[in-house]
Design a protein around this motif. Sequence first.
Motif, PDB file in Angstrom:
ATOM      1  N   PRO A 103      -3.398   6.034  -1.292  1.00 13.83           N
ATOM      2  CA  PRO A 103      -2.383   5.401  -0.065  1.00 13.83           C
ATOM      3  C   PRO A 103      -0.941   5.127  -0.440  1.00 13.83           C
ATOM      4  O   PRO A 103      -1.154   4.449  -2.330  1.00 13.83           O
ATOM      5  N   SER A 104      -0.215   5.843  -0.427  1.00 13.69           N
ATOM      6  CA  SER A 104       1.870   5.745  -0.806  1.00 13.69           C
ATOM      7  C   SER A 104       1.990   4.663  -1.734  1.00 13.69           C
ATOM      8  O   SER A 104       1.717   3.441  -0.769  1.00 13.69           O
ATOM      9  N   GLU A 105       2.221   4.775  -2.459  1.00 14.83           N
ATOM     10  CA  GLU A 105       2.272   2.737  -3.261  1.00 14.83           C
ATOM     11  C   GLU A 105       1.175   1.927  -3.055  1.00 14.83           C
ATOM     12  O   GLU A 105       1.272   0.427  -2.999  1.00 14.83           O
ATOM     13  N   GLY A 106      -0.007   2.755  -2.821  1.00 15.62           N
ATOM     14  CA  GLY A 106      -1.439   1.421  -2.776  1.00 15.62           C
ATOM     15  C   GLY A 106      -1.158   0.766  -1.242  1.00 15.62           C
ATOM     16  O   GLY A 106      -1.872  -0.365  -1.673  1.00 15.62           O
ATOM     17  N   GLY A 107      -0.414   1.579  -0.227  1.00 12.34           N
ATOM     18  CA  GLY A 107      -0.079   0.134   0.380  1.00 12.34           C
ATOM     19  C   GLY A 107      -1.035   0.541   2.199  1.00 12.34           C
ATOM     20  O   GLY A 107      -1.564   1.517   1.972  1.00 12.34           O
ATOM     21  N   VAL A 108      -1.977  -0.076   2.335  1.00 12.62           N
ATOM     22  CA  VAL A 108      -3.341  -0.679   3.158  1.00 12.62           C
ATOM     23  C   VAL A 108      -3.274  -1.679   3.517  1.00 12.62           C
ATOM     24  O   VAL A 108      -2.404  -2.469   3.756  1.00 12.62           O
ATOM     25  N   SER A 109      -4.285  -1.463   5.026  1.00 15.60           N
ATOM     26  CA  SER A 109      -3.817  -2.532   6.349  1.00 15.60           C
ATOM     27  C   SER A 109      -5.697  -1.902   6.868  1.00 15.60           C
ATOM     28  O   SER A 109      -6.003  -1.289   5.967  1.00 15.60           O
ATOM     29  N   ALA A 110      -5.863  -3.305   7.066  1.00 21.19           N
ATOM     30  CA  ALA A 110      -6.966  -2.309   7.723  1.00 21.19           C
ATOM     31  C   ALA A 110      -7.774  -1.446   9.071  1.00 21.19           C
ATOM     32  O   ALA A 110      -8.333  -0.451   9.109  1.00 21.19           O
ATOM     33  N   LYS A 111      -6.204  -1.316   9.174  1.00 22.21           N
ATOM     34  CA  LYS A 111      -5.820  -0.288  10.526  1.00 22.21           C
ATOM     35  C   LYS A 111      -5.979   1.343   9.848  1.00 22.21           C
ATOM     36  O   LYS A 111      -6.744   2.359   9.567  1.00 22.21           O
ATOM     37  N   THR A 112      -5.055   1.176   8.391  1.00 23.59           N
ATOM     38  CA  THR A 112      -4.928   2.399   7.463  1.00 23.59           C
ATOM     39  C   THR A 112      -6.439   2.747   6.742  1.00 23.59           C
ATOM     40  O   THR A 112      -6.725   3.798   6.690  1.00 23.59           O
ATOM     41  N   LEU A 113      -7.409   1.780   6.664  1.00 25.35           N
ATOM     42  CA  LEU A 113      -9.043   1.847   6.115  1.00 25.35           C
ATOM     43  C   LEU A 113      -9.525   2.730   6.926  1.00 25.35           C
ATOM     44  O   LEU A 113     -10.132   3.764   6.564  1.00 25.35           O
ATOM     45  N   LYS A 114      -9.379   2.518   7.800  1.00 26.70           N
ATOM     46  CA  LYS A 114     -10.189   2.776   9.311  1.00 26.70           C
ATOM     47  C   LYS A 114     -10.093   4.316   9.298  1.00 26.70           C
ATOM     48  O   LYS A 114     -10.326   5.581   9.039  1.00 26.70           O
TER      49      LYS A 114
ATOM     50  N   ALA B 171      -2.963  -7.073   4.540  1.00 26.39           N
ATOM     51  CA  ALA B 171      -2.015  -5.585   4.241  1.00 26.39           C
ATOM     52  C   ALA B 171      -1.242  -6.152   2.439  1.00 26.39           C
ATOM     53  O   ALA B 171      -0.695  -6.954   3.195  1.00 26.39           O
ATOM     54  N   GLY B 172      -0.761  -4.573   1.862  1.00 27.59           N
ATOM     55  CA  GLY B 172      -0.084  -5.226   1.005  1.00 27.59           C
ATOM     56  C   GLY B 172       0.440  -3.677   0.381  1.00 27.59           C
ATOM     57  O   GLY B 172      -1.035  -2.777   0.653  1.00 27.59           O
ATOM     58  N   SER B 173       0.417  -3.606  -1.481  1.00 24.10           N
ATOM     59  CA  SER B 173       0.637  -2.803  -1.515  1.00 24.10           C
ATOM     60  C   SER B 173       0.354  -3.156  -2.563  1.00 24.10           C
ATOM     61  O   SER B 173      -0.086  -4.431  -3.863  1.00 24.10           O
ATOM     62  N   TRP B 174       0.317  -2.049  -3.927  1.00 23.94           N
ATOM     63  CA  TRP B 174       0.008  -2.787  -5.493  1.00 23.94           C
ATOM     64  C   TRP B 174       1.700  -3.124  -5.982  1.00 23.94           C
ATOM     65  O   TRP B 174       1.276  -3.612  -7.180  1.00 23.94           O
ATOM     66  N   VAL B 175       2.487  -3.511  -5.425  1.00 26.33           N
ATOM     67  CA  VAL B 175       3.413  -3.567  -5.788  1.00 26.33           C
ATOM     68  C   VAL B 175       3.171  -5.016  -5.118  1.00 26.33           C
ATOM     69  O   VAL B 175       3.774  -5.700  -4.497  1.00 26.33           O
ATOM     70  N   TYR B 176       3.515  -6.389  -5.989  1.00 25.96           N
ATOM     71  CA  TYR B 176       3.011  -7.966  -5.712  1.00 25.96           C
ATOM     72  C   TYR B 176       2.210  -7.675  -4.148  1.00 25.96           C
ATOM     73  O   TYR B 176       1.921  -9.314  -4.104  1.00 25.96           O
ATOM     74  N   GLY B 177       1.193  -7.125  -4.206  1.00 27.18           N
ATOM     75  CA  GLY B 177       0.498  -6.994  -3.243  1.00 27.18           C
ATOM     76  C   GLY B 177       0.781  -7.536  -1.714  1.00 27.18           C
ATOM     77  O   GLY B 177       0.192  -7.854  -0.546  1.00 27.18           O
ATOM     78  N   SER B 178       2.269  -6.933  -1.803  1.00 28.91           N
ATOM     79  CA  SER B 178       3.287  -7.140  -0.253  1.00 28.91           C
ATOM     80  C   SER B 178       4.065  -5.802  -0.152  1.00 28.91           C
ATOM     81  O   SER B 178       3.888  -4.904  -0.780  1.00 28.91           O
ATOM     82  N   PHE B 179       4.677  -6.082   0.991  1.00 32.87           N
ATOM     83  CA  PHE B 179       5.575  -4.453   0.988  1.00 32.87           C
ATOM     84  C   PHE B 179       6.690  -5.413   0.788  1.00 32.87           C
ATOM     85  O   PHE B 179       8.249  -4.517   1.725  1.00 32.87           O
ATOM     86  N   SER B 180       7.500  -6.249  -0.339  1.00 29.14           N
ATOM     87  CA  SER B 180       8.670  -6.488   0.246  1.00 29.14           C
ATOM     88  C   SER B 180       9.456  -5.408  -0.829  1.00 29.14           C
ATOM     89  O   SER B 180      10.347  -5.486  -0.798  1.00 29.14           O
TER      90      SER B 180
END
Length: 549
Positions: free
Chosen positions: A270-281, A427-436
């Motif tokens: 997923p773009s930039e490792g961006g995930v959330s529960a709904k994204t995985l579903k 939910a977060g991304s591979w950058v800092y574990g957040s969407f900042s």
Amino acid sequence: MHQPEYRDLQTGEFKLPWTYLHVIKDYVDMVAHIEAVPRAKAVINFAPILLEQIEEYAKQINVYLHDRVAMTDPLLAALVDVSIPADPEERLRLIRECLRANRERQVNRYPAYKKLAEMADWLEHHYDALMYVNSQYLSDLLVWYHLAWMGETVKLTDSRIKHLLDKGSGYTLHDRIEIVEVIGDLLANVICRYKVLVKKGQLELSVTPYAHPIMPLLLDLQVTQEAMPNSPMPELSAYPGGEDRVAYHLDKGIQVFKRFFGFKPKGCWPSEGGVSAKTLKILGDFGFEWTASGGSVLGNSLHLPENEKPLSVHYPFKLKKTNITCFFRDDGLSDLIGFEYSKWHADDAVADLIRHLENIAANEPSDTVVSIIMDGENAWEYFPENGYHFLSALYKRLALHPAIELTTFSECLKSKVAIKPLSRMVAGSWVYGSFSTWIGDADKNRGWDMLGDAKIAFDQAVAAKRLSAKQLKAAEIQLAVCEGSDWFWWFGDYNPGEAVSNFEKQFRLNLANLHRLLGEQPPSYLSLSFTQGSGAPAMGGAMRPGVEF
């Protein structure tokens, strides 16, 4: 591997050259290193919008070489132009463009290029002298810029490039056209080389959503606050029709991937490792077997009381009520490659990485899976010789190591590696574990509000049936480009000024083009810059570590 859409889709002009430059430097080197070690294995991800741009570049160069039809990339066009710009400002712009390279590793490595760069530095402070800049200076500067961006494996194997490196100066139009021929060959063959390694079993290829959007934010902007509870938010409370847009990007991404490679991938990065529960579903519903994200996402999730803490984090996990496995990046090891090892001797760096892996192997269960996930293009310009010595030694030593097995994510799942449960995910991304990096400060939030305005206008035009089928298709693609993650990455004053300006202009152009496709006058605010940069982040801001320090 990914690059955003650098074209003005209404004119076809490439506004920035990074797609073809990263092909000739990084994508050909990455595949060459794996070709050189038959026992090497890796997972390589391709963004569909990158594949389309590679195809377009290859087509344009082929048509230029056969029929002398002008190319729409200004830098490539300048490389083969018989004249130089008459306007001093245009000359200065071209000179500046030929210095967008790592000064230590790419420019100063070559005495002839270093001398040209020093002359360019002088010209920056002596504007009146630009009228005396002759065609030979610009010709040599253009050639050296492209030679410096050539992959190390190309420099070592292509006789044409070897000859031009040896020549050093006095480059002719014939020499410049020869460089375009080399670039055309690399662009035309690079994707096929990856396909061959898939057939040999050395590579697994995965895909991202079409134009590289941050899916969790399209689905629900409020997931921002799962990792950043006090984050400022845009005025836009939710992105309109976000779930449909995610489905569009996934469906189109799979179609484009299949057109180039002939099969549907089993994995989605997923773009930039961006995930959330709904994204995985949703990824599971699309039939993907695996996905991946950053180690900090797992760390944040394991701090929740609902989740049982495993003895080791070096396993894939499956979130409750989803049917997709998620691998998590070892941020420490991945960031050593991205931010530290470029300063080390290659042999010492490889030995250090292997020592870390050996320690994990000695102290954790035998089915441990260590995921090293890297940006495929931006790290290597900080290494000597584009990381050639580091990558060569790394693949060779890992392939022969008695206790470490190179593998792919799909092979891990096929071998029945243990999959640990997650009851809940932050939910977060591979950058800092957040969407900042994409939301949460004033400039990034303003970008979301502008995108939201464009999406509302799009929805109104569709509802009113103002668009023909052809117009709707063009508008959907233009909207997808606007939804890409890269624009938001660069908004903010902590980024370098030139990069912020380039990407902010492109974002506003994309939004304006969308409004015009909808038959509307673009909002007046799209004529005004809304973010500026003055920072000097590590590695120029093109990469960020997985853990915030």
